[in-house]
Scaffold this motif. Structure first.
Motif, mmCIF file in Angstrom:
data_model
loop_
_atom_site.group_PDB
_atom_site.id
_atom_site.type_symbol
_atom_site.label_atom_id
_atom_site.label_comp_id
_atom_site.label_asym_id
_atom_site.label_seq_id
_atom_site.Cartn_x
_atom_site.Cartn_y
_atom_site.Cartn_z
ATOM 1 N N VAL A 174 0.841 -1.190 0.000
ATOM 2 C CA VAL A 174 0.000 0.000 0.000
ATOM 3 C C VAL A 174 0.877 1.240 0.000
ATOM 4 C CG1 VAL A 174 -1.861 1.229 1.162
ATOM 5 C CG2 VAL A 174 -1.759 -1.271 1.284
ATOM 6 N N GLY A 175 0.657 2.108 -0.991
ATOM 7 C CA GLY A 175 1.499 3.290 -1.124
ATOM 8 C C GLY A 175 2.859 2.906 -1.665
ATOM 9 N N CYS A 176 2.864 2.305 -2.845
ATOM 10 C CA CYS A 176 4.084 1.669 -3.356
ATOM 11 C C CYS A 176 5.150 2.652 -3.810
ATOM 12 C CB CYS A 176 3.737 0.718 -4.497
ATOM 13 S SG CYS A 176 3.076 1.535 -5.977
ATOM 14 N N GLY A 177 4.766 3.926 -4.061
ATOM 15 C CA GLY A 177 5.762 4.879 -4.548
ATOM 16 C C GLY A 177 6.399 4.384 -5.824
ATOM 17 N N ASN A 178 7.721 4.440 -5.879
ATOM 18 C CA ASN A 178 8.409 4.036 -7.110
ATOM 19 C C ASN A 178 8.786 2.557 -7.119
ATOM 20 O OD1 ASN A 178 10.590 3.947 -5.312
ATOM 21 N ND2 ASN A 178 12.038 4.588 -6.899
ATOM 22 N N GLY A 179 8.271 1.785 -6.148
ATOM 23 C CA GLY A 179 8.536 0.346 -6.136
ATOM 24 C C GLY A 179 9.679 -0.081 -5.250
ATOM 25 N N ILE A 216 4.556 0.749 4.465
ATOM 26 C CA ILE A 216 5.903 1.234 4.725
ATOM 27 C C ILE A 216 6.003 2.721 4.355
ATOM 28 C CG2 ILE A 216 8.361 0.811 4.346
ATOM 29 C CD1 ILE A 216 6.914 -1.593 5.522
ATOM 30 N N PHE A 217 6.114 3.577 5.350
ATOM 31 C CA PHE A 217 6.179 5.032 5.153
ATOM 32 C C PHE A 217 5.029 5.519 4.263
ATOM 33 C CE2 PHE A 217 10.532 3.763 6.186
ATOM 34 C CZ PHE A 217 10.771 4.600 7.264
ATOM 35 N N GLY A 246 -3.546 -13.310 8.682
ATOM 36 C CA GLY A 246 -2.590 -12.556 7.876
ATOM 37 C C GLY A 246 -1.898 -11.469 8.682
ATOM 38 N N LEU A 247 -0.781 -10.980 8.145
ATOM 39 C CA LEU A 247 0.049 -10.007 8.854
ATOM 40 C C LEU A 247 0.066 -8.667 8.132
ATOM 41 C CD1 LEU A 247 3.238 -12.087 9.785
ATOM 42 C CD2 LEU A 247 1.329 -11.460 11.277
ATOM 43 N N LEU A 248 0.004 -7.604 8.894
ATOM 44 C CA LEU A 248 0.270 -6.262 8.392
ATOM 45 C C LEU A 248 1.623 -5.826 8.934
ATOM 46 C CD1 LEU A 248 -2.082 -3.268 7.944
ATOM 47 C CD2 LEU A 248 0.136 -2.925 9.042
ATOM 48 N N LEU A 249 2.519 -5.464 8.033
ATOM 49 C CA LEU A 249 3.894 -5.092 8.380
ATOM 50 C C LEU A 249 4.040 -3.587 8.228
ATOM 51 C CD1 LEU A 249 5.569 -8.001 6.392
ATOM 52 C CD2 LEU A 249 4.776 -8.007 8.766
ATOM 53 N N PHE A 250 4.433 -2.930 9.320
ATOM 54 C CA PHE A 250 4.354 -1.470 9.404
ATOM 55 C C PHE A 250 5.708 -0.866 9.742
ATOM 56 C CE2 PHE A 250 3.684 2.351 12.046
ATOM 57 C CZ PHE A 250 2.903 3.128 11.198
ATOM 58 N N ARG A 251 6.034 0.207 9.019
ATOM 59 C CA ARG A 251 7.193 1.043 9.374
ATOM 60 C C ARG A 251 6.886 2.457 8.916
ATOM 61 N NH1 ARG A 251 13.310 0.648 10.065
ATOM 62 N NH2 ARG A 251 12.812 -1.462 10.718
ATOM 63 N N TRP A 280 12.137 5.709 13.717
ATOM 64 C CA TRP A 280 11.050 5.073 12.991
ATOM 65 C C TRP A 280 10.273 4.186 13.954
ATOM 66 C CZ3 TRP A 280 15.988 4.273 10.310
ATOM 67 C CH2 TRP A 280 16.217 5.252 9.316
ATOM 68 N N VAL A 281 9.027 3.936 13.610
ATOM 69 C CA VAL A 281 8.211 2.986 14.358
ATOM 70 C C VAL A 281 8.103 1.714 13.542
ATOM 71 C CG1 VAL A 281 5.933 2.497 15.308
ATOM 72 C CG2 VAL A 281 6.908 4.778 15.567
ATOM 73 N N HIS A 282 8.433 0.603 14.175
ATOM 74 C CA HIS A 282 8.380 -0.724 13.556
ATOM 75 C C HIS A 282 7.257 -1.506 14.216
ATOM 76 C CE1 HIS A 282 9.925 -4.812 12.426
ATOM 77 N NE2 HIS A 282 9.480 -5.109 13.637
ATOM 78 N N GLY A 283 6.392 -2.114 13.409
ATOM 79 C CA GLY A 283 5.300 -2.884 13.995
ATOM 80 C C GLY A 283 4.877 -4.061 13.139
#
Length: 335
Positions: free
Chosen positions: A107-112, A222-223, A248-253, A326-329
């Motif tokens: 989500v929010g892939c930016g330039n990949g 991610i960001f 399922g997992l949501l990976l957050f930074r 940064w916040v890692h979750g």
């Protein structure tokens, strides 16, 4: 500039790369907080507004956000502004050890820069990537398809979406499949019995629809959330919850409170508490752990990991050391 990271499950003495060491505790966040909050010149960063603003949703505001990011990616069209996030599979090893044909929603892939290491790291993983900026999606496709990754054309799909406004498309997880998951405890469409699959296919044929992909195994955020207006964050996270499979997992930074970037904003750039807008119209929020916890647990997620990553980076040109936060979750959808 050289960034260094660490996965707490991996010993620091083990060599990870010829270029990079991974660690996340170069300094203590509480000590940084005390220093910042005792600095009179920085006091405006954590003062509440005397006249809180009441924000109402407007399609024009969403359009403004998308246009600002379109302009941003047009200016940085070479892709050199973003570096491939090579640390990703070390910080989130579940991506490297997942089952074949697992599905990731970036989500929010930016330039990949996030999708690329995921596709490199697992030959049979499937990545669906979305962004509110059509310009960003073009940059991402150019970057991914220019690589020599195995079968990338069959494993990478982009689509335009502002998940905090319109939600995700139904082909990710339709309402019917979500209802069946919640009642029967199935994890994916392939888990259904032949009769259930036939019944669903008959339904979709009769309604002129098609079956969704049955949800995703992972979501990477991610960001991205920091660029969403604060009042739209609960809706955005609820959307993530809705398309994630049970278990399922949501990976957050994302940006943490008192990160160097936050401290560089001038007072007039504040648009809310811990929320800022750059001169180009893009915005950024800086998270504390409690805010992240409240947002995700409030949406129904179970917290697995949540911590500050406190990292010193060094600018090789001028030798200055800068403190990044940064916040890692990691958050899981209950089974």
């Amino acid at each position: 500039m050289r960034c260094v990271f660490h996965n707490p499950t991996i010993p620091k003495t083990k060599a990870m790369s010829t270029e990079t060491e991974y660690h996340s505790k170069d300094f203590e966040w509480d000590q940084l907080r005390e220093e910042i909050e005792n600095d009179p010149s920085l006091r405006y960063h954590f003062q509440l507004s005397s006249q809180p603003e009441t924000i109402q949703f407007s399609p024009s505001l969403s359009s403004h956000d998308s246009q600002a990011w379109d302009n941003f990616h047009t200016r940085h069209s070479t892709g050199k502004f973003f570096k491939e996030r090579r640390y990703l599979l070390k910080e989130f090893p579940e991506l490297a050890s997942c089952d074949e044909n697992s599905k990731v929603l970036e989500v929010g892939c930016g330039n990949g820069s996030t999708a690329l290491p995921i596709l490199r790291g697992k030959e049979r993983i499937i990545v669906c990537a979305c962004d509110c900026s059509t310009e960003a999606l073009e940059r991402a496709k150019e970057l991914i398809y220019a690589t020599n990754i195995v079968s990338v054309s069959h494993r990478f799909r982009t689509f335009h979406c502002d998940f905090s406004v319109s939600g995700f498309p139904k082909w990710l997880a339709c309402n019917l499949c979500q209802e069946i998951f919640s009642k029967k405890g199935h994890n994916c469409f392939s888990d259904f019995s032949d009769k259930m699959r036939n019944d669903l296919n008959d339904f979709f044929s009769s309604e002129g629809n098609y079956c969704c992909m049955g949800g995703v195994d992972f979501i990477t955020l991610i960001f991205t959330l920091s660029a969403v207006p604060l009042h739209r964050m609960p809706t955005a996270i609820a959307e993530c919850f809705s398309v994630l499979k049970p278990g399922g997992l949501l990976l957050f930074r994302d940006y943490g409170l008192y990160d160097m970037t936050m401290l560089r904003f001038e007072p007039e750039k504040r648009v809310g508490f811990r929320e800022y807008m750059r001169s180009d119209g893009t915005r950024s929020y800086f998270f504390c752990l409690d805010t992240v916890r409240d947002l995700f647990v409030g949406a129904g997620f179970t917290e697995l990991e949540l911590e500050y990553c406190c990292v010193k980076t060094v600018n090789r040109r001028n030798g200055k050391s800068m403190r990044r936060v940064w916040v890692h979750g990691k958050f899981q959808k209950p089974t």
